[in-house]
Motif scaffolding. Structure first.
Motif, PDB file in Angstrom:
ATOM      1  N   HIS A 150       0.220   0.956  14.778  1.00  0.00           N
ATOM      2  CA  HIS A 150      -0.314   0.639  16.107  1.00  0.00           C
ATOM      3  C   HIS A 150      -1.265  -0.548  16.007  1.00  0.00           C
ATOM      4  O   HIS A 150      -2.369  -0.444  15.484  1.00  0.00           O
ATOM      5  CB  HIS A 150      -1.062   1.857  16.677  1.00  0.00           C
ATOM      6  N   HIS A 159      -1.943  -4.792  17.983  1.00  0.00           N
ATOM      7  CA  HIS A 159      -1.584  -5.671  19.105  1.00  0.00           C
ATOM      8  C   HIS A 159      -1.369  -7.074  18.575  1.00  0.00           C
ATOM      9  O   HIS A 159      -2.058  -7.508  17.653  1.00  0.00           O
ATOM     10  CB  HIS A 159      -2.674  -5.629  20.177  1.00  0.00           C
ATOM     11  N   LYS A 187       5.911   1.930  24.943  1.00  0.00           N
ATOM     12  CA  LYS A 187       4.478   2.235  25.045  1.00  0.00           C
ATOM     13  C   LYS A 187       4.056   2.384  26.496  1.00  0.00           C
ATOM     14  O   LYS A 187       4.291   1.495  27.313  1.00  0.00           O
ATOM     15  CB  LYS A 187       3.659   1.112  24.379  1.00  0.00           C
ATOM     16  N   HIS A 212      -4.560   6.935  19.162  1.00  0.00           N
ATOM     17  CA  HIS A 212      -6.010   7.143  19.004  1.00  0.00           C
ATOM     18  C   HIS A 212      -6.368   8.624  18.916  1.00  0.00           C
ATOM     19  O   HIS A 212      -7.525   8.985  19.119  1.00  0.00           O
ATOM     20  CB  HIS A 212      -6.809   6.482  20.145  1.00  0.00           C
ATOM     21  N   ASP A 227      -5.101  -0.670  15.714  1.00  0.00           N
ATOM     22  CA  ASP A 227      -5.503  -1.295  16.977  1.00  0.00           C
ATOM     23  C   ASP A 227      -6.019  -2.715  16.733  1.00  0.00           C
ATOM     24  O   ASP A 227      -6.745  -3.248  17.565  1.00  0.00           O
ATOM     25  CB  ASP A 227      -6.565  -0.468  17.725  1.00  0.00           C
TER      26      ASP A 227
HETATM   27 ZN   LIG Z   1      -3.876  -0.167  21.148  1.00  0.00          ZN
END
Ligand SMILES: [Zn+2]
Length: 291
Positions: free
Chosen positions: A7, A9, A118, A185, A250
């Protein structure tokens, strides 16, 4: 040990440039690839954020990664170490365009690099179990890819927490028992709720991305947040399902090296192989062909 970041970005946006600097990094494709290699991260799954091209079927097109340049779904032009989940603009979806939207997503899922879908719960005021999402769930089942949800805290005080609470995943997981669902998360800070939903649904998994932000020294930070980390470990040990928890970052919100160090201390060593690599390959089954 090889690592998969399940996970992150890969998004060219001003806000992320600043966030990356605060974490001691740089929001560029070159920086990411270099740092990933230095830390043995062999594959990363980007959660799509950037808007893609205009629709072909009158649906809402997915959000995609674009840090290495404007995205081209037919000729994949992001680094080969980056796979992605196609992001859903749930708020723009209606019952009328839901099937057309699934048709737009199908085009992306037919390519090797699109390994999941997602959904941004909470930022979008739509529940996981909203029927607008159902055509996408059927598509996930058909392509054997997971549905990934944002769960838990919402950045910058945006959005509504009632949509991102981990307990909301219990119902959809039972409604679609053949679809794999990932709670990003770990529902932070509702960690226990998320862990319980994963424990009671065979098809629900967790990623431990984005539990903290910024640049930190592994030791000092671990010491400061010792109670928080032992709380997570207590419940993970309690359910004893280390086949369900995946490493994720993240990025660019965190510093890659320190996050790996911290997670190596949170997860008991005998489960590192599963946590850092094996579970992601199983949950994101399309990864096998990319590795
Ligand atoms: Zn994220």
């Amino acid at each position: 040990m090889k690592i998969i970041d399940a996970h992150m970005h890969f998004f060219k946006v001003e806000g992320f440039d600043q966030i990356a600097r605060e974490a001691g990094g740089e929001n560029t494709a070159e920086y990411y690839i270099k740092t990933a290699r230095e830390n043995n991260v062999v594959m990363s799954i980007a959660m799509g954020n950037a808007r893609s091209e205009t629709p072909l079927f009158g649906g809402i097109t997915p959000r995609v990664p674009d840090l290495a340049g404007p995205f081209d779904y037919k000729n994949y032009n992001q680094p080969k170490e980056i796979a992605y989940c196609a992001g859903v603009d749930s708020q723009n979806m209606t019952m009328e365009n839901a099937e057309a939207t699934a048709n737009e997503f199908r085009r992306y899922l037919e390519t090797p690099q699109c390994v999941g879908i997602k959904i941004y719960l909470g930022y979008n005021y739509v529940y996981a179990v909203d029927p607008r999402h159902f055509p996408l769930y059927r598509l996930a089942e058909e392509f054997d890819v997971p549905i990934v949800y944002h769960t838990g805290d919402l950045a910058g005080g945006h959005g509504l927490l009632k949509y991102s609470h981990p307990l909301t995943i219990d119902e959809v997981a039972k409604e679609f028992p053949k679809v794999r669902f990932v709670m990003s998360h770990c529902g932070n800070p509702w960690l226990l709720d998320a862990i319980e939903v994963a424990a009671s649904n065979e098809n629900v998994y967790l990623d431990l991305s984005g539990l903290l932000e910024g640049n930190f020294d592994g030791d000092v930070f671990y010491e400061k947040h010792k109670d928080y980390f032992s709380y997570i470990r207590m419940w993970l040990n309690y359910i004893d399902r280390y086949d369900k928890v995946m490493y994720g970052t993240d990025w660019p919100l965190i510093n890659i090296k320190s996050y790996i160090e911290i997670m190596k201390r949170v997860i008991p060593e005998e489960h590192h192989q599963k946590f850092f690599y094996d579970n992601a390959v199983r949950v994101y089954s399309k990864l096998q062909k990319l590795l």
